[in-house]
Write a protein that holds these residues in place. Structure first.
Motif, short mmCIF file in Angstrom:
data_model
loop_
_atom_site.label_atom_id
_atom_site.label_comp_id
_atom_site.label_asym_id
_atom_site.label_seq_id
_atom_site.Cartn_x
_atom_site.Cartn_y
_atom_site.Cartn_z
N PRO A 57 5.25 -0.94 -6.54
CA PRO A 57 4.70 -2.22 -6.07
C PRO A 57 5.42 -2.79 -4.86
O PRO A 57 4.83 -3.56 -4.09
CB PRO A 57 4.85 -3.13 -7.28
CG PRO A 57 5.91 -2.50 -8.12
CD PRO A 57 5.77 -1.03 -7.91
N THR A 86 0.59 3.09 -6.99
CA THR A 86 0.47 2.42 -8.30
C THR A 86 1.81 2.33 -9.02
O THR A 86 1.99 1.50 -9.92
CB THR A 86 -0.53 3.18 -9.19
OG1 THR A 86 -0.04 4.51 -9.44
CG2 THR A 86 -1.90 3.26 -8.53
N GLU A 87 2.76 3.19 -8.62
CA GLU A 87 4.07 3.21 -9.26
C GLU A 87 5.12 2.44 -8.45
O GLU A 87 6.23 2.21 -8.93
CB GLU A 87 4.55 4.65 -9.42
CG GLU A 87 3.58 5.54 -10.20
CD GLU A 87 3.98 7.01 -10.13
OE1 GLU A 87 5.04 7.30 -9.53
OE2 GLU A 87 3.23 7.85 -10.67
N TRP A 122 2.77 -4.02 -2.16
CA TRP A 122 1.56 -4.72 -2.62
C TRP A 122 1.37 -6.05 -1.92
O TRP A 122 0.25 -6.46 -1.64
CB TRP A 122 1.62 -4.93 -4.13
CG TRP A 122 1.48 -3.67 -4.95
CD1 TRP A 122 1.44 -2.38 -4.47
CD2 TRP A 122 1.36 -3.57 -6.37
NE1 TRP A 122 1.31 -1.49 -5.51
CE2 TRP A 122 1.25 -2.19 -6.69
CE3 TRP A 122 1.34 -4.50 -7.40
CZ2 TRP A 122 1.12 -1.73 -7.99
CZ3 TRP A 122 1.21 -4.06 -8.72
CH2 TRP A 122 1.10 -2.68 -9.01
N LEU A 167 -1.84 7.31 -5.46
CA LEU A 167 -1.26 7.41 -6.81
C LEU A 167 0.18 6.91 -6.81
O LEU A 167 0.60 6.21 -7.74
CB LEU A 167 -1.32 8.87 -7.29
CG LEU A 167 -2.68 9.39 -7.74
CD1 LEU A 167 -2.62 10.88 -8.05
CD2 LEU A 167 -3.17 8.62 -8.97
#
Length: 412
Positions: free
Chosen positions: A301, A298-299, A330, A295
């Motif tokens: 990158p 996702t915040e 990422w 989770l």
């Protein structure tokens, strides 16, 4: 004319001497990979020098290996970007330098095996030798057979010349699988030559009491047997594979039942054999941290920086996919995922082709697949032998590409 006659033998002797020195240098590097009691280990120092010297005297990166280079460099660039998100860098530059260095070892082994496929045999023999020696150290240490041998154990488990039993066990898997391959396919008269070191290595894996190593060896052995069965068109050979597999399972079962008569081993085995440990399913255990981490990814990158996750939640990620997202962002995750998928797909395409290097590719490939699965419960980005596996597979991929080019240039 006489000068030419005298010069040719000297040139041939020099070439032979250079070949022996280079072969011995690689063999020593692989041998050192099994001795990591302190860091930096002799392996890092030696391989850094070896790669530097080899680069000066003709290390060639072919077009086929270029994707490996690009993806490893991009992966580490992701880590450098993630480092910018940290308020306190601590030892992060050194950590990323080690990551990049290990990536370079994969490139090195890919390049040298492509240049000379005979090095596969040297690398595997050196790895087997290293595995047998470090297994003996772990076994001797576990049973306290020699004064001071307890230094080769950690947490009441065999660790050999490693800092962690959870790395010691997986390191032994490739040598164990290669020895199993030789037992299954070799001359029955020479079976003992491979069976004895196989027994020592599997003993080391068992006494590491690493659930990951147990599963890795078991899954790799099943995959190896399955691929050998599919590769052969001979009913006789397939029957031999089946019979040898049954004999091996029976032998291992009997050996397990015997050692479990030792109370200390039986107690630790019962504890370690549980699929879910307390630190897995606790409120902020391993599995809970996975959910939190993904989770968070996702915040973030750009990631949060190498090793920061462990400082926040008290334990490292223990999941290579989550680790790449947290420590390499990422970009690093995409590079790592691409590298793994590319390696698996390209390796599988050539896996069962009849080539001189096919036994080595097959052994490395099934163990590599196991390491991918193992990466879901442990961080493998700094495992030296993981990058050696990666290099061996890419060396085989490059050899096959060169072989196909030769066939196209000289059809028939």
């Amino acid at each position: 004319m006489s000068a030419i006659i005298h010069e040719l033998p000297r040139a041939a002797i020099n070439a032979k001497l250079i070949g022996l020195i280079s072969t011995g240098a690689i063999a020593l590097g692989v041998l050192l990979s099994g001795f990591v009691i302190r860091e930096p280990a002799p392996y890092e120092l030696y391989m850094a020098g070896l790669i530097a010297v080899w680069s000066l005297f003709g290390l060639r990166i072919s077009r086929t290996i270029t994707p490996l280079v690009v993806l490893i460099v991009t992966f580490n660039i992701g880590g450098m970007i993630a480092m910018t998100q940290m308020a306190n860098l601590m030892n992060t530059p050194l950590y990323l330098a080690v990551s990049l260095f290990l990536g370079f070892t994969a490139i090195f082994f890919a390049a040298v095996t492509e240049a000379d496929p005979r090095l596969f045999r040297i690398i595997f023999l050196s790895w087997v030798t290293s595995a047998v020696v470090t297994s003996v150290l772990g076994i001797v240490g576990y049973f306290g057979a020699v004064p001071g041998a307890e230094m080769f154990t950690k947490f009441g488990r065999a660790a050999g010349a490693f800092q962690d039993p959870n790395v010691f066990g997986p390191y032994l898997t490739l040598p164990g699988i290669y020895l199993l391959y030789r037992v299954l396919t070799g001359n029955p008269a020479r079976m003992a030559i491979y069976a004895v070191p196989l027994l020592i290595v599997t003993g080391g894996i068992f006494l590491s009491f690493s659930r990951g190593a147990w599963g890795l060896f078991g899954a790799s052995a099943i995959l190896l047997t399955g691929f050998l069965f599919l590769q052969s068109d001979s009913g006789k050979f397939r029957l031999r594979i089946v019979m040898m597999s049954i004999a091996a399972v029976t032998l291992l079962t009997v050996a397990l039942l015997i050692v479990l008569q030792i109370p200390s081993i039986a107690e630790l085995f019962t504890t370690r054999a549980q699929l879910v440990q307390d630190y897995d399913g606790a409120r902020l255990g391993r599995f809970a941290r996975y959910a939190i981490g993904f989770l968070l990814a996702t915040e973030k990158p750009f990631g949060i920086g190498p090793l920061v996750f462990g400082q926040i939640y008290g334990e490292d990620t223990h999941n290579i996919w989550l680790k790449t997202l947290m420590d390499y962002g990422w970009l690093g995750f995409a590079s790592y995922l691409t590298l793994i998928v590319w390696t698996v797909a390209a390796g599988f395409r050539i896996l069962l082709r009849n080539r001189p290097w096919q036994p080595y590719l097959l052994s490395a490939y099934v163990v590599f697949l196991g390491h991918i699965a193992l990466g879901t419960v442990i961080d493998t980005d700094h495992w030296r032998h993981f990058y050696l596996l990666l290099g061996l597979i890419w060396g085989s991929i490059a050899l096959e590409a060169r072989h196909q080019r030769a066939l196209a240039f000289h059809p028939g």
